[in-house]
Design a protein around this motif. Structure first.
Motif, mmCIF file in Angstrom:
data_model
loop_
_atom_site.group_PDB
_atom_site.id
_atom_site.type_symbol
_atom_site.label_atom_id
_atom_site.label_comp_id
_atom_site.label_asym_id
_atom_site.label_seq_id
_atom_site.Cartn_x
_atom_site.Cartn_y
_atom_site.Cartn_z
ATOM 1 N N ASP A 37 0.861 -1.181 0.000
ATOM 2 C CA ASP A 37 0.000 0.000 0.000
ATOM 3 C C ASP A 37 0.899 1.234 0.000
ATOM 4 O OD1 ASP A 37 -2.954 1.059 0.882
ATOM 5 O OD2 ASP A 37 -1.336 2.292 1.695
ATOM 6 N N LYS A 38 0.636 2.169 -0.886
ATOM 7 C CA LYS A 38 1.585 3.270 -1.049
ATOM 8 C C LYS A 38 1.550 4.254 0.133
ATOM 9 C CE LYS A 38 -0.517 6.652 -4.315
ATOM 10 N NZ LYS A 38 -1.070 7.644 -3.463
ATOM 11 N N GLU A 39 0.426 4.289 0.864
ATOM 12 C CA GLU A 39 0.339 5.216 1.994
ATOM 13 C C GLU A 39 0.923 4.628 3.272
ATOM 14 O OE1 GLU A 39 -0.497 8.142 1.365
ATOM 15 O OE2 GLU A 39 -1.419 7.821 -0.595
ATOM 16 N N THR A 40 0.694 3.332 3.481
ATOM 17 C CA THR A 40 1.051 2.739 4.782
ATOM 18 C C THR A 40 2.256 1.812 4.725
ATOM 19 O OG1 THR A 40 -0.370 0.840 4.360
ATOM 20 C CG2 THR A 40 -1.393 2.746 5.441
ATOM 21 N N GLY A 41 2.638 1.380 3.535
ATOM 22 C CA GLY A 41 3.744 0.422 3.438
ATOM 23 C C GLY A 41 3.340 -0.989 3.842
ATOM 24 N N LYS A 42 2.026 -1.229 3.987
ATOM 25 C CA LYS A 42 1.569 -2.583 4.351
ATOM 26 C C LYS A 42 1.435 -3.431 3.083
ATOM 27 C CE LYS A 42 0.314 -1.558 8.732
ATOM 28 N NZ LYS A 42 1.224 -1.905 9.814
ATOM 29 N N MET A 43 1.739 -4.721 3.225
ATOM 30 C CA MET A 43 1.553 -5.622 2.083
ATOM 31 C C MET A 43 0.056 -5.738 1.789
ATOM 32 S SD MET A 43 4.219 -8.739 2.648
ATOM 33 C CE MET A 43 4.499 -8.925 4.383
ATOM 34 N N LEU A 44 -0.284 -5.725 0.503
ATOM 35 C CA LEU A 44 -1.699 -5.836 0.126
ATOM 36 C C LEU A 44 -2.092 -7.300 -0.001
ATOM 37 C CD1 LEU A 44 -1.731 -3.031 -2.595
ATOM 38 C CD2 LEU A 44 -2.845 -2.943 -0.350
ATOM 39 N N LEU A 45 -3.365 -7.572 0.253
ATOM 40 C CA LEU A 45 -3.893 -8.923 0.045
ATOM 41 C C LEU A 45 -4.661 -8.946 -1.275
ATOM 42 C CD1 LEU A 45 -5.315 -9.886 3.579
ATOM 43 C CD2 LEU A 45 -3.310 -10.857 2.434
ATOM 44 N N ALA A 46 -4.350 -9.927 -2.121
ATOM 45 C CA ALA A 46 -5.095 -10.067 -3.384
ATOM 46 C C ALA A 46 -6.411 -10.798 -3.137
ATOM 47 C CB ALA A 46 -4.258 -10.836 -4.398
ATOM 48 N N SER A 47 -6.413 -11.682 -2.157
ATOM 49 C CA SER A 47 -7.633 -12.365 -1.714
ATOM 50 C C SER A 47 -7.434 -12.597 -0.214
ATOM 51 C CB SER A 47 -7.809 -13.701 -2.456
ATOM 52 O OG SER A 47 -6.879 -14.637 -1.944
ATOM 53 N N PRO A 48 -8.448 -13.049 0.505
ATOM 54 C CA PRO A 48 -8.258 -13.196 1.956
ATOM 55 C C PRO A 48 -7.090 -14.120 2.318
ATOM 56 C CG PRO A 48 -10.585 -13.245 1.424
ATOM 57 C CD PRO A 48 -9.860 -13.237 0.113
ATOM 58 N N GLY A 49 -6.734 -15.021 1.399
ATOM 59 C CA GLY A 49 -5.656 -15.951 1.720
ATOM 60 C C GLY A 49 -4.431 -15.816 0.823
ATOM 61 N N THR A 50 -4.306 -14.683 0.110
ATOM 62 C CA THR A 50 -3.155 -14.508 -0.800
ATOM 63 C C THR A 50 -2.625 -13.084 -0.722
ATOM 64 O OG1 THR A 50 -4.591 -15.679 -2.356
ATOM 65 C CG2 THR A 50 -2.409 -15.089 -3.152
ATOM 66 N N ILE A 51 -1.327 -12.977 -0.595
ATOM 67 C CA ILE A 51 -0.693 -11.650 -0.639
ATOM 68 C C ILE A 51 -0.563 -11.234 -2.106
ATOM 69 C CG2 ILE A 51 1.470 -10.414 -0.147
ATOM 70 C CD1 ILE A 51 1.769 -12.283 2.291
ATOM 71 N N ALA A 52 -0.881 -9.969 -2.378
ATOM 72 C CA ALA A 52 -0.734 -9.461 -3.760
ATOM 73 C C ALA A 52 0.759 -9.362 -4.078
ATOM 74 C CB ALA A 52 -1.396 -8.093 -3.888
ATOM 75 N N THR A 53 1.130 -9.872 -5.240
ATOM 76 C CA THR A 53 2.549 -9.815 -5.622
ATOM 77 C C THR A 53 2.695 -9.311 -7.057
ATOM 78 O OG1 THR A 53 2.489 -12.109 -6.405
ATOM 79 C CG2 THR A 53 3.256 -11.754 -4.145
ATOM 80 N N ASN A 54 3.894 -8.896 -7.387
ATOM 81 C CA ASN A 54 4.208 -8.518 -8.762
ATOM 82 C C ASN A 54 5.571 -9.112 -9.125
ATOM 83 O OD1 ASN A 54 4.850 -5.938 -6.856
ATOM 84 N ND2 ASN A 54 6.451 -6.157 -8.400
ATOM 85 N N PRO A 55 5.802 -9.373 -10.431
ATOM 86 C CA PRO A 55 7.131 -9.850 -10.838
ATOM 87 C C PRO A 55 8.194 -8.827 -10.398
ATOM 88 C CG PRO A 55 5.563 -9.994 -12.665
ATOM 89 C CD PRO A 55 4.879 -9.228 -11.575
ATOM 90 N N ASP A 56 9.393 -9.308 -10.082
ATOM 91 C CA ASP A 56 10.378 -8.413 -9.457
ATOM 92 C C ASP A 56 11.232 -7.621 -10.455
ATOM 93 O OD1 ASP A 56 11.876 -10.542 -10.349
ATOM 94 O OD2 ASP A 56 12.794 -11.014 -8.421
ATOM 95 N N GLY A 57 10.709 -7.408 -11.666
ATOM 96 C CA GLY A 57 11.394 -6.552 -12.641
ATOM 97 C C GLY A 57 12.368 -7.345 -13.499
ATOM 98 N N HIS A 58 12.774 -6.757 -14.663
ATOM 99 C CA HIS A 58 13.684 -7.535 -15.518
ATOM 100 C C HIS A 58 15.041 -7.740 -14.853
ATOM 101 C CE1 HIS A 58 14.888 -3.528 -16.848
ATOM 102 N NE2 HIS A 58 13.729 -3.326 -17.417
ATOM 103 N N GLY A 59 15.351 -6.901 -13.845
ATOM 104 C CA GLY A 59 16.596 -7.115 -13.090
ATOM 105 C C GLY A 59 16.540 -8.388 -12.260
ATOM 106 N N GLY A 60 15.324 -8.905 -12.050
ATOM 107 C CA GLY A 60 15.178 -10.183 -11.357
ATOM 108 C C GLY A 60 15.829 -11.307 -12.154
ATOM 109 N N ALA A 61 16.149 -11.005 -13.414
ATOM 110 C CA ALA A 61 16.758 -12.017 -14.291
ATOM 111 C C ALA A 61 18.080 -12.533 -13.735
ATOM 112 C CB ALA A 61 16.998 -11.412 -15.678
ATOM 113 N N ILE A 62 18.843 -11.632 -13.113
ATOM 114 C CA ILE A 62 20.183 -12.043 -12.665
ATOM 115 C C ILE A 62 20.054 -13.180 -11.641
ATOM 116 C CG2 ILE A 62 22.273 -11.255 -11.460
ATOM 117 C CD1 ILE A 62 22.147 -9.831 -14.081
ATOM 118 N N GLY A 63 19.207 -12.956 -10.629
ATOM 119 C CA GLY A 63 19.022 -13.988 -9.613
ATOM 120 C C GLY A 63 18.310 -15.207 -10.181
ATOM 121 N N ALA A 64 17.325 -14.968 -11.047
ATOM 122 C CA ALA A 64 16.521 -16.081 -11.557
ATOM 123 C C ALA A 64 17.360 -16.994 -12.466
ATOM 124 C CB ALA A 64 15.311 -15.548 -12.319
#
Ligand code: UTP
Length: 483
Positions: A202-229
């Motif tokens: 959440d951009k105001e509070t810094g809290k992780m968002l929930l996509a559903s009651p049992g799932t945290i909302a996530t996003n791919p970690d950017g094309h820089g995630g390629a190095i680790g992946a």
């Protein structure tokens, strides 16, 4: 990966740790979940490096100030188009030979970052499946596959292809390749792997968002995630086992990319000022306001400054000849050595920074339990960018390329960088290649090709390898031709 193993994690064991970092709200609906849902949420939480969350939130989510740039920013030097002239001239032919040797020795792999969400394009499916070919409507993946097949045939060696997907599009991507029999490629030389994800905050509070009651909302970690992946998925080990030395890396949305470019690979490998670790291509910016990152030098180190971070006076500064001083636009085409990716992926001192992107993310309202579709951007997504690895190289070079030859991205549904602009650029490039070997291409009053031409990577991997004997003498006005 977090210290708690996924198998042993339960919501009860995770609760104190979530409380300690101010994120226990993700358990708001825990008691209402089924046992399976609870286990799945516990797994998801255990996969997050919880100890780092407070620092990430403080540094990247809640911080909104513009990046502070160092004082001394200089334009990056680059290898000028076609070998350049005067003092900076360089010998294209000898670097081409070096690059061709690398391909002939089977030491080059291709790598496509295809894990993005493609939200601007609004296409229902992985972007690589998008029909992009200007005559045939071939998918982006097929266009790249044909370039790679063309290279394998031309150089008589394997060119393995690594494709980074995300958990959101991996299954669909694999199915697409299977449905199309891998576009004629040997299946054993195509490897898919998923990139990592980050919680969306959440951009105001810094809290992780929930996509559903049992799932945290996530996003791919950017094309820089390629190095680790690349490392975590075993792609680097696979490359080493195959004797791959260098990686030709490009984005999924640019059908004109010279994925097979012996000159660039040769320069990356052998130029006297290259460490052969990470190199890049640039195009001259069309104007000061073009929204592309710019190659700069800071304290002797090469890097990319995002267009939004480049101060107005620098973006507009001109040299004595009236050219933009900072004209080296980044088009996200790189060559990386396998050893360099391994080093950056495994040495914590080289961890790439995160960048914040403020986006609309659907989320569960904690009071009502209902999913809210926001009208305004409400969330911060944290992403890594691959170009942040450039300053980590001991020395890094940039090669100028031509916009028509290499940059026809499909980013938006309409307007700039859309399928329409991409397809006319594809024809323009094909027309140039054909004209270079004497084929007559019809032109309209403004000098643009009066036809559509799609040139497959199977016909020629580079312009100098076009076989005149297999081409028509001329193209008919208004024709749509697939060669
Ligand atoms: P873009 O920055 O254009 O993002 O990605 P996108 O997700 O494709 O599109 P929008 O912004 O939602 O409209 C540039 C390249 O980086 C890849 C994309 O697949 C594309 O090839 N990428 C981006 C990833 O592989 N992973 C990511 O997390 C983000």
């Amino acid at each position: 990966m977090d210290a708690i193993s996924r198998e042993s994690a339960t919501l009860a064991s995770l609760r104190p740790r979530l409380e300690a970092i101010g994120q226990s709200h993700v358990l708001t609906f825990a008691d209402d979940l089924t046992a399976d849902q609870q286990a799945s949420l516990a797994n998801q939480i255990a996969a997050i490096d919880l100890d780092t969350v407070p620092d990430l939130v403080a540094r990247f989510v809640m911080k909104t100030d513009a990046a502070t740039l160092p004082e001394d920013i200089q334009p990056a030097p680059y290898y000028a188009l076609g070998g350049g002239s005067d003092d900076s001239a360089w010998d294209v032919r000898s670097f081409r030979r070096i690059g061709e040797d690398l391909f002939e020795a089977g030491q080059v792999a291709c790598f496509t970052v295809a894990g993005g969400q493609g939200s601007r394009l609004g296409y229902d499916g992985p972007k690589g499946c998008y029909p992009a070919g200007c005559v045939t409507g071939k998918s982006l993946f097929q266009i790249f596959a044909e370039k790679i097949r063309g290279a394998e045939r031309t150089f008589g060696a394997d060119v393995p292809w690594y494709i980074m997907t995300s958990p959101l599009n991996d299954a669909q991507t694999r199915q697409f390749f299977e449905r199309h029999a891998f576009f004629g490629l040997d299946e054993s030389r195509v490897m898919f792997f998923e990139q990592g994800t980050m919680p969306s905050f959440d951009k105001e509070t810094g809290k992780m968002l929930l996509a559903s009651p049992g799932t945290i909302a996530t996003n791919p970690d950017g094309h820089g995630g390629a190095i680790g992946a690349l490392m975590n998925a075993g792609a680097i080990d696979d490359m080493k086992a195959r004797g791959i030395v260098h990686i030709s890396a490009f984005q999924v949305d640019n059908p004109s990319v010279q994925a097979i470019d012996p000159v660039f690979l040769g320069l990356h490998h052998a130029a006297s000022d290259s460490s052969a670790q990470m190199s890049s291509k640039m195009v001259a910016k069309v104007g000061p306001d073009e929204k592309v990152g710019v190659f700069c030098q800071v304290g002797g180190r090469l890097g990319v400054i995002e267009y939004s971070d480049l101060p107005h006076d620098l973006a507009n500064a001109r040299d004595a000849a009236g050219e933009l001083r900072f004209n080296a636009g980044s088009i996200a085409i790189h060559a990386l050595s396998v050893a360099f990716v391994e080093r950056v992926a495994t040495d914590p001192a080289f961890a790439l920074p995160y960048h914040r992107a403020v986006k609309k993310v659907a989320h569960v309202d904690l009071a009502s339990g209902e999913v809210v579709q926001p009208n305004e951007p409400n969330a911060v997504k944290l992403e890594r960018f691959i170009f942040d690895a450039i300053p980590l190289a001991d020395a890094s070079i940039v090669m100028e390329t031509d916009r028509v030859e290499e940059f026809a991205p499909v980013k938006n549904a309409t307007g700039a960088d859309s399928i329409e602009t991409s397809q006319s650029l594809q024809t323009l490039k094909a027309a140039r290649w054909l004209e270079s070997v004497g084929v007559t291409v019809p032109k309209d009053a403004s000098g643009e090709p009066d036809c559509s031409i799609e040139l497959s990577g199977l016909t020629a991997v580079t312009a100098d390898r076009l076989d005149r004997g297999e081409l028509p003498d001329s193209i008919d006005r208004g024709a749509a031709i697939d060669l």
